[in-house]
Design a protein around this motif. Structure first.
Motif: not given
Length: 163
Positions: A61-69, A145-154, A52-55
């Motif tokens: 614009i991107l608060n959180r990215g989540f992965a679970k197996i 992605v919002k407008g010209s802003t892009s954020e990512s988490l892995m 669970n990654l937080y910005n």
């Protein structure tokens, strides 16, 4: 006749004793490499693993990215991922890749890609049949992605042993 019967019974019992002491005994198989860290993932023997990654940046614009197996226990795994932005975004992308530990490195096994537009949330879940006797992990690319802003988490999970 009585002597032959006693001799037959004696031989039969001797064979039974010999066979009884020669039966193989199987111990529980030990999970190899348990606790070792490979490319940032700890190798574990558990039912599931999540990341669970937080910005932490303000104004993001991107608060959180989540992965679970999760080990389903039937020769398959369930993979779940989520992209959680702070605002309504033009597009959200979730790319989940199941990886298997082979010869000391992670090899891609299956990839799922999902894209949604004009929304505030994206989550997906899939079941996938795997080959037992390996460690598996989930690597997720979460992009907003919002407008010209892009954020990512892995987020990347730990390596989960599958029998």
């Amino acid at each position: 006749m009585k002597n032959k019967t006693q001799r037959f019974i004696g031989i039969f019992l001797s064979i039974c004793v010999i066979l009884g002491t020669c039966m193989p005994v199987y111990a529980a198989e030990e999970v190899p490499r348990l606790g070792e860290v490979v490319d940032g993932s700890v190798l574990i023997d558990d039912i599931s693993s999540e990341s669970n990654l937080y910005n932490r940046a303000r104004g993001n614009i991107l608060n959180r990215g989540f992965a679970k197996i999760t080990n389903n226990g039937d020769g398959s795994v369930n993979v779940y991922g989520a992209v959680l932005p702070a605002v309504k975004c033009d597009t959200l992308t979730l790319k989940m890749t199941i990886q298997r530990l082979e010869n000391g490195s992670w090899a891609n096994v299956k990839t799922y890609s999902d894209v949604v537009s004009n929304t505030t949330y994206l989550s997906k879940s899939y079941n996938y049949n795997v080959k037992g006797g390996y460690y598996y992990r989930l690597k997720a690319a979460c992009v907003a992605v919002k407008g010209s802003t892009s954020e990512s988490l892995m987020p990347i999970t730990d390596g989960l042993w599958i029998d």
